[in-house]
Design a protein around this motif. Sequence first.
Motif, PDB file in Angstrom:
ATOM      1  N   ALA A 244      -2.555  -0.867  -6.445  1.00 13.91           N
ATOM      2  CA  ALA A 244      -1.269  -1.312  -5.928  1.00 13.91           C
ATOM      3  C   ALA A 244      -0.888  -2.664  -6.518  1.00 13.91           C
ATOM      4  O   ALA A 244      -1.750  -3.457  -6.908  1.00 13.91           O
ATOM      5  N   GLU A 245       0.392  -2.928  -6.581  1.00 11.15           N
ATOM      6  CA  GLU A 245       0.884  -4.178  -7.160  1.00 11.15           C
ATOM      7  C   GLU A 245       0.662  -5.338  -6.195  1.00 11.15           C
ATOM      8  O   GLU A 245       0.926  -5.226  -5.002  1.00 11.15           O
ATOM      9  N   THR A 246       0.197  -6.454  -6.704  1.00 13.38           N
ATOM     10  CA  THR A 246      -0.042  -7.653  -5.903  1.00 13.38           C
ATOM     11  C   THR A 246       0.867  -8.768  -6.384  1.00 13.38           C
ATOM     12  O   THR A 246       0.980  -9.013  -7.588  1.00 13.38           O
ATOM     13  N   VAL A 247       1.515  -9.421  -5.443  1.00 14.13           N
ATOM     14  CA  VAL A 247       2.357 -10.569  -5.764  1.00 14.13           C
ATOM     15  C   VAL A 247       1.825 -11.769  -4.986  1.00 14.13           C
ATOM     16  O   VAL A 247       1.162 -11.623  -3.951  1.00 14.13           O
ATOM     17  N   TRP A 248       2.126 -12.965  -5.492  1.00 13.07           N
ATOM     18  CA  TRP A 248       1.601 -14.203  -4.913  1.00 13.07           C
ATOM     19  C   TRP A 248       2.736 -15.084  -4.419  1.00 13.07           C
ATOM     20  O   TRP A 248       3.819 -15.116  -5.008  1.00 13.07           O
ATOM     21  N   PHE A 249       2.439 -15.809  -3.341  1.00 14.62           N
ATOM     22  CA  PHE A 249       3.385 -16.761  -2.775  1.00 14.62           C
ATOM     23  C   PHE A 249       2.803 -18.170  -2.837  1.00 14.62           C
ATOM     24  O   PHE A 249       1.630 -18.382  -2.494  1.00 14.62           O
ATOM     25  N   GLY A 250       3.641 -19.097  -3.279  1.00 15.23           N
ATOM     26  CA  GLY A 250       3.330 -20.516  -3.178  1.00 15.23           C
ATOM     27  C   GLY A 250       4.604 -21.213  -2.740  1.00 15.23           C
ATOM     28  O   GLY A 250       5.594 -20.565  -2.416  1.00 15.23           O
TER      29      GLY A 250
ATOM     30  N   GLU B 104       0.848  -1.186   0.000  1.00 14.42           N
ATOM     31  CA  GLU B 104       0.000   0.000   0.000  1.00 14.42           C
ATOM     32  C   GLU B 104       0.885   1.238   0.000  1.00 14.42           C
ATOM     33  O   GLU B 104       1.403   1.657   1.032  1.00 14.42           O
ATOM     34  N   LYS B 105       1.050   1.825  -1.197  1.00 10.68           N
ATOM     35  CA  LYS B 105       1.882   3.000  -1.350  1.00 10.68           C
ATOM     36  C   LYS B 105       1.027   4.257  -1.253  1.00 10.68           C
ATOM     37  O   LYS B 105      -0.064   4.328  -1.808  1.00 10.68           O
ATOM     38  N   LYS B 106       1.566   5.258  -0.558  1.00 12.35           N
ATOM     39  CA  LYS B 106       0.790   6.463  -0.309  1.00 12.35           C
ATOM     40  C   LYS B 106       0.441   7.179  -1.600  1.00 12.35           C
ATOM     41  O   LYS B 106      -0.677   7.628  -1.798  1.00 12.35           O
ATOM     42  N   GLU B 107       1.409   7.281  -2.499  1.00 15.47           N
ATOM     43  CA  GLU B 107       1.138   8.025  -3.717  1.00 15.47           C
ATOM     44  C   GLU B 107       0.071   7.342  -4.573  1.00 15.47           C
ATOM     45  O   GLU B 107      -0.737   7.992  -5.224  1.00 15.47           O
ATOM     46  N   GLU B 108       0.043   5.979  -4.537  1.00 12.08           N
ATOM     47  CA  GLU B 108      -0.970   5.272  -5.304  1.00 12.08           C
ATOM     48  C   GLU B 108      -2.356   5.438  -4.667  1.00 12.08           C
ATOM     49  O   GLU B 108      -3.364   5.513  -5.351  1.00 12.08           O
ATOM     50  N   ALA B 109      -2.380   5.501  -3.326  1.00 18.43           N
ATOM     51  CA  ALA B 109      -3.664   5.695  -2.660  1.00 18.43           C
ATOM     52  C   ALA B 109      -4.230   7.071  -2.974  1.00 18.43           C
ATOM     53  O   ALA B 109      -5.428   7.242  -3.171  1.00 18.43           O
ATOM     54  N   LEU B 110      -3.348   8.099  -3.025  1.00 19.25           N
ATOM     55  CA  LEU B 110      -3.814   9.446  -3.329  1.00 19.25           C
ATOM     56  C   LEU B 110      -4.284   9.553  -4.775  1.00 19.25           C
ATOM     57  O   LEU B 110      -5.251  10.250  -5.086  1.00 19.25           O
ATOM     58  N   ALA B 111      -3.600   8.859  -5.669  1.00 12.22           N
ATOM     59  CA  ALA B 111      -3.954   8.936  -7.090  1.00 12.22           C
ATOM     60  C   ALA B 111      -5.075   7.977  -7.462  1.00 12.22           C
ATOM     61  O   ALA B 111      -5.539   7.970  -8.602  1.00 12.22           O
TER      62      ALA B 111
END
Length: 819
Positions: free
Chosen positions: A60-66, A49-56
């Motif tokens: 946000a980028e999502t990555v996955w774990f397996g 959760e990046k502040k600049e992306e929340a304001l704009a």
Amino acid sequence: MCRFAAANGPLSVVAICGCQATLLSFDVDETAGHLLDGLAGFAVSRTEEKKEEALAGGEAETVWFGDPRRGKWSEGEAAGTPTEEAVDEVELLEEPRALGGGWRRALRCAIQEFKWGDYTTKPNSRYRYTLYAIHGDPQVGIDSSPSGGPAKRGPGLHVAAQVELKVVTPAADDDHQVFFNRGVAGSQRFARLSMGTRESGPRSSEQWQWLSNGLEEALLGFIGRAHKGFELRCAFYEAHYPPVMRALAAAERRGASVQIVMDWKIASWSEDKKVWSQRGPQHLNYWALAESGLLNSGRVFHRTRPLAAISHNKFIILTEPDGKLSVWTGSTNITAGAIFGHSNVGHIIARPELCNKYVAYWERLTQDPEKKDLAQFNEELSPLPEEEESKWTELVFFSPRLRWADALSFMAQLILKARHSVAFTAAFGISREISPALLAAGSEGAGTPVPTYLLLESQGNWQASRDAVQALQRKRNVRVAFGTHMEVPPGKPQPQGGAWIPETLTGLNEHVRYVHTKILLIDMFSDEPIVVSGSGNFSRASMESNDENVVVVRGNTNLSDAYSVEFFRIFEHMRFRNHVQGIDKRVEVEPPGPQADALDEVMCRCGQAVAERTVKKAGPNVGRRFRCCANPQRLSCGFFAWIQPENAQAAPKEEAQEPWPRCCYSSASFLSLERQLFKDLRNGAKSTEPSRSGVPTQEEEGSSGDSFASADDGLLELWDLCGVSEGPVVSDVEQPEGLDLTEIRAAATEMLGINVKTKGSGKRLRESRDRLITCVRSMPDGPLREPLLERLHEMGSKLSARSQASWQPQLRQVVEMLS
């Protein structure tokens, strides 16, 4: 606080955050049979959760774990039964957000463990984790929803439940900052970065940065703070990494005062053999100082005494113009191998009380004092806590010490009084003063065995350590991981379809290749954790003879979390490689039930782990195995027991372990102990009352459970039985009464006279070496025994070379010490 928890019905997740890593633990309530039955594993997604992306209003980028260990991690592969072909034990999956991205692979390779690590987080950042409980048959395929994500139901792999957790990684702490290097050069990630060894060409800056993991940058940044009016006071054992030495010289040119105490055991020249007998890294330190321009600055203090010990410190004191102090300490030598090779930690302390003690200790070292004088000074400067100081929070121990056994007994008491968990690292095996406590970890705290994690370079170079490690491996509450790497793919072809890539090390470390940290963590996830870290190896030599410093901090949960997540990062990396190579299957685990009590008898009357031997003499008992005291025969307590009675039937095989996840709910398994450890953290409840198993606590007996001074007489008798003296060390050259060194000197002289070029010389060398080591081990505990064994172990590591010049210098040192 760096701990976060969330739950959605029976599914829950907890996160323990360090600066550059986050440890995740999952759980399903055992009463939720509908969720446990058919559980194929877990998948995790992470969104920063990046502040600049929340304001704009951006996404946000999502990555996955397996778990890449459970299946091929390649695009477009049809779903199938997971295989053992793997990419790495933990890998970040950065997939495009297009339809059918990383989530398909995460479901196909679902995590079949109740903990997982994200080792790519950044300090002072916000993340949102989503945990998915996966159900379904992988043979059918992966079910997707109309919107493109994983389906909520179906015959194939689908999401049965999920829970979301938001975390904030910590920023730099004002009092304590911790920096770990990567410590796992033998990994698939480094194999991809380097695709070869250093002989194939110079490495790129990306490779060095990955190996450093911020450790080098933090060290150079600490030195870089020094300008005009600042002081840098250093104490080093090995200091020949050019960038750091140049940084010290640059600080001096900026106007800072730079002074260095350096290990300086002068080498001796043998005119007959034309070889140098080197006692330490003095020659390398010399050239590093000369290259940086610090050699003739008049600010280098040589640490030359005692000759048989080493000045093993690795700390820097930074004094600002206003008198504010901070200290860089830890396990990191100033060498390329320490920063980029085996595992190490740098620890910055800004607590005035601790820093002032470092200043006093450093000033005493500049005088190059004799050992007994320095030991007396250290006892007064860094005393053990008294009974009325039972609520101590921060301590520092300096070595050498007069009452070195008290310091080790203090560490042992911390282990015995653990209420939740113990984590321990060792680079040279486990000392006889610590192994009994590890075997009984938690006996005086929880009253029952607590989960104990041991991260070791190896089983050790001496028999008592190997016996102790094997005894620990048999205990159900203990997990051991040894340093190793995948040098050759285990029965698989070269990298095709996700097979192992051969792993290589940096080639920078000769003696300790994997684990160099000196860490002890007690109750690491509780509200009262204890962190022990520094340069000392938890051994007699580290407390009795060498110059060392060890920091002990209690009650600092942020510091404990920072150490814990990095400990598990390296522990799980090594443990998986141990499993693939079969190292973890060499010792049978004690069976559950009444038989476990019999196998707990691993201690002889000396208070140390027993040795297991096989009858070799011809006769009716030839081939039978037995347990006996590990000490030499003339020092043995006489303990003896057959491992299996004569003519007894073979013990029945241990029942097959239940399949995952039910195996994690069995009271007899380590997985259940570990699950309970994290479950207590999820519940947010500190266990103030120890588990009751008929073992009275010290509170019940009317004594304090936190003070070293209140240690029961039983443990003190244990040290006496082990031959650990509580009295002061009188002299470095004092020999035990009645000790005849003639046989040892004769064995060493005989070995020196063997010509390796003659036929049969290899066998003669081995026989002479074994005889020599046996003689030295037969010596009673004294100032000569450990230094002699250290030289012999160093000689033994080089004996495979067919050059006498490679191992004779160490043997000549033995002869000189016996003269």
